[in-house]
Scaffold this active site. Sequence first.
Site, mmCIF file in Angstrom:
data_model
loop_
_atom_site.group_PDB
_atom_site.id
_atom_site.type_symbol
_atom_site.label_atom_id
_atom_site.label_comp_id
_atom_site.label_asym_id
_atom_site.label_seq_id
_atom_site.Cartn_x
_atom_site.Cartn_y
_atom_site.Cartn_z
ATOM 1 C CB ALA A 1 -10.218 -67.166 -41.045
ATOM 2 C CB SER A 2 -5.474 -70.059 -42.496
ATOM 3 O OG SER A 2 -5.541 -71.046 -41.493
ATOM 4 N NE ARG A 3 -4.757 -75.333 -42.412
ATOM 5 C CZ ARG A 3 -4.827 -76.411 -41.646
ATOM 6 N NH1 ARG A 3 -5.343 -77.527 -42.121
ATOM 7 N NH2 ARG A 3 -4.381 -76.395 -40.403
ATOM 8 N N GLY B 1 -4.654 -59.004 -50.618
ATOM 9 C CA GLY B 1 -5.342 -58.750 -51.878
ATOM 10 C C GLY B 1 -6.796 -59.188 -51.850
ATOM 11 C CG ASN C 1 -13.352 -72.292 -37.385
ATOM 12 O OD1 ASN C 1 -14.106 -73.235 -37.591
ATOM 13 N ND2 ASN C 1 -12.228 -72.112 -38.084
ATOM 14 C CB SER D 1 -17.219 -81.508 -32.678
ATOM 15 O OG SER D 1 -17.364 -82.762 -33.327
ATOM 16 C CE1 TYR E 1 -11.666 -81.822 -32.636
ATOM 17 C CE2 TYR E 1 -13.524 -83.350 -32.574
ATOM 18 C CZ TYR E 1 -12.933 -82.197 -33.060
ATOM 19 O OH TYR E 1 -13.619 -81.405 -33.962
ATOM 20 C CE LYS F 1 -13.671 -79.098 -31.379
ATOM 21 N NZ LYS F 1 -13.553 -77.695 -31.791
HETATM 22 N N1 LIG Z 1 -13.958 -80.964 -40.185
HETATM 23 C C1 LIG Z 1 -14.811 -81.585 -39.385
HETATM 24 O O1 LIG Z 1 -15.311 -82.704 -39.678
HETATM 25 C C2 LIG Z 1 -15.243 -80.943 -38.078
HETATM 26 C C3 LIG Z 1 -16.281 -81.572 -37.372
HETATM 27 C C4 LIG Z 1 -16.702 -81.021 -36.181
HETATM 28 C C5 LIG Z 1 -16.110 -79.874 -35.692
HETATM 29 N N2 LIG Z 1 -15.101 -79.283 -36.398
HETATM 30 C C6 LIG Z 1 -14.497 -78.085 -35.808
HETATM 31 O O2 LIG Z 1 -14.600 -77.002 -36.712
HETATM 32 C C7 LIG Z 1 -13.457 -76.147 -36.567
HETATM 33 C C8 LIG Z 1 -12.772 -75.972 -37.913
HETATM 34 O O3 LIG Z 1 -12.367 -77.252 -38.376
HETATM 35 P P1 LIG Z 1 -11.777 -77.496 -39.858
HETATM 36 O O4 LIG Z 1 -12.211 -78.851 -40.236
HETATM 37 O O5 LIG Z 1 -12.070 -76.353 -40.714
HETATM 38 O O6 LIG Z 1 -10.223 -77.574 -39.514
HETATM 39 P P2 LIG Z 1 -8.935 -77.407 -40.469
HETATM 40 O O7 LIG Z 1 -9.322 -77.395 -41.894
HETATM 41 O O8 LIG Z 1 -7.951 -78.406 -39.973
HETATM 42 O O9 LIG Z 1 -8.415 -75.925 -40.080
HETATM 43 C C9 LIG Z 1 -8.034 -75.667 -38.761
HETATM 44 C C10 LIG Z 1 -7.880 -74.175 -38.576
HETATM 45 O O10 LIG Z 1 -7.486 -73.940 -37.203
HETATM 46 C C11 LIG Z 1 -6.265 -73.223 -37.191
HETATM 47 N N3 LIG Z 1 -5.425 -73.613 -36.055
HETATM 48 C C12 LIG Z 1 -5.071 -74.864 -35.675
HETATM 49 N N4 LIG Z 1 -4.205 -74.789 -34.640
HETATM 50 C C13 LIG Z 1 -4.024 -73.464 -34.378
HETATM 51 C C14 LIG Z 1 -3.246 -72.735 -33.449
HETATM 52 N N5 LIG Z 1 -2.447 -73.339 -32.549
HETATM 53 N N6 LIG Z 1 -3.295 -71.384 -33.479
HETATM 54 C C15 LIG Z 1 -4.079 -70.748 -34.376
HETATM 55 N N7 LIG Z 1 -4.832 -71.368 -35.286
HETATM 56 C C16 LIG Z 1 -4.800 -72.717 -35.287
HETATM 57 C C17 LIG Z 1 -5.584 -73.584 -38.506
HETATM 58 O O11 LIG Z 1 -4.595 -72.597 -38.812
HETATM 59 P P3 LIG Z 1 -3.295 -72.983 -39.722
HETATM 60 O O12 LIG Z 1 -3.788 -73.024 -41.154
HETATM 61 O O13 LIG Z 1 -2.354 -71.874 -39.478
HETATM 62 O O14 LIG Z 1 -2.809 -74.297 -39.247
HETATM 63 C C18 LIG Z 1 -6.774 -73.601 -39.461
HETATM 64 O O15 LIG Z 1 -7.132 -72.300 -39.830
HETATM 65 C C19 LIG Z 1 -12.562 -76.820 -35.524
HETATM 66 O O16 LIG Z 1 -12.803 -76.256 -34.256
HETATM 67 C C20 LIG Z 1 -13.017 -78.266 -35.541
HETATM 68 O O17 LIG Z 1 -12.757 -78.942 -34.333
HETATM 69 C C21 LIG Z 1 -14.666 -79.798 -37.583
#
Ligand SMILES: NC(=O)c1ccc[n+]([C@@H]2O[C@H](COP(=O)([O-])OP(=O)(O)OC[C@H]3O[C@@H](n4cnc5c(N)ncnc54)[C@H](OP(=O)(O)O)[C@@H]3O)[C@@H](O)[C@H]2O)c1
Length: 246
Positions: A17-19, A51, A87, A138, A151, A155
């Site tokens: 949930a951080s990003r 906060g 997520n 995905s 990847y 998925k």
């Molecule tokens: N963006 C796309 O186009 C897309 C498309 C299809 C599916 N998805 C899926 O949607 C989900 C979210 O993607 P996003 O694009 O939002 O990704 P993102 O912006 O890269 O954020 C990834 C998140 O996962 C956390 N994370 C990664 N490695 C981790 C670990 N070892 N332990 C705990 N937390 C970890 C990160 O935490 P930190 O901040 O601490 O690193 C961050 O909160 C993922 O499962 C991704 O595969 C994304």
Amino acid sequence: MKNLFDVNGKVIVITGASRGIGRAIAECFVDLGAKVYGTGSKESSIEWMKGTDITGYAADCCVDGEIQSVLQSIHQKEGKIDVLINNAGIASNTPASRMKDDEVNRIVETNYISLFRSCQAYYKLQKNVGGNIINFASVLGLIGSPLAGVYSGTKGAVIALSKALAIEWVRNDFRVNTICPGLVETDMTAMITDKPLVKDQVQAAIPMKRMGLPEDLLGATVLLASDASRYMTGTSIIVDGGMTAQ
Ligand SMILES: NC(=O)c1ccc[n+]([C@@H]2O[C@H](COP(=O)([O-])OP(=O)(O)OC[C@H]3O[C@@H](n4cnc5c(N)ncnc54)[C@H](OP(=O)(O)O)[C@@H]3O)[C@@H](O)[C@H]2O)c1
């Protein structure tokens, strides 16, 4: 008539949930009155949650025991976890022929093994009262794409796992569903969005002519988190601007 999509007061845990998408979801559920817990891989990732109404936990999902103890501690505090959203995930654009075991293991561990551990720990905590799991997969778990082999495999595995768990745990009143985003503008897709020409090409190939935004995933997530989807389990919702309809 009661709001079918009501999540007010629900205890919701979101990993990653951080990003990106996870953050947008966490902020959305706060706005809707849920009690929201979010994880990041380390303390610095969740610093910004102080906060806010999101309670942050640092848990590296690749370290066995971390996500389990986070879920345990939230469950102890709240007495329940209504919805678990798995997520957290990582991607890669290394060509399959060049990918080394370390990277393969990291992707499989983050996207699949740790997601399973999280589902398992949640089931053990809620098995007498039921639960609701939303796993992020995905469209790359459904269709082929270059530079995404391992990847995509994780998925596809998340989709299959979610169906299997939906059937295995249905008698314990669990629902397990999957969301399949298309291409969404987050750090994960910076390799596309950082290059205007590449982004233009990618967007031209999407029927809706744009990449998704994290906010585009909110509708499907709220649907699955709420009682509006009470007869849905073992299914996937695709949110991709028409990518997989072509
Ligand atoms: N963006 C796309 O186009 C897309 C498309 C299809 C599916 N998805 C899926 O949607 C989900 C979210 O993607 P996003 O694009 O939002 O990704 P993102 O912006 O890269 O954020 C990834 C998140 O996962 C956390 N994370 C990664 N490695 C981790 C670990 N070892 N332990 C705990 N937390 C970890 C990160 O935490 P930190 O901040 O601490 O690193 C961050 O909160 C993922 O499962 C991704 O595969 C994304």
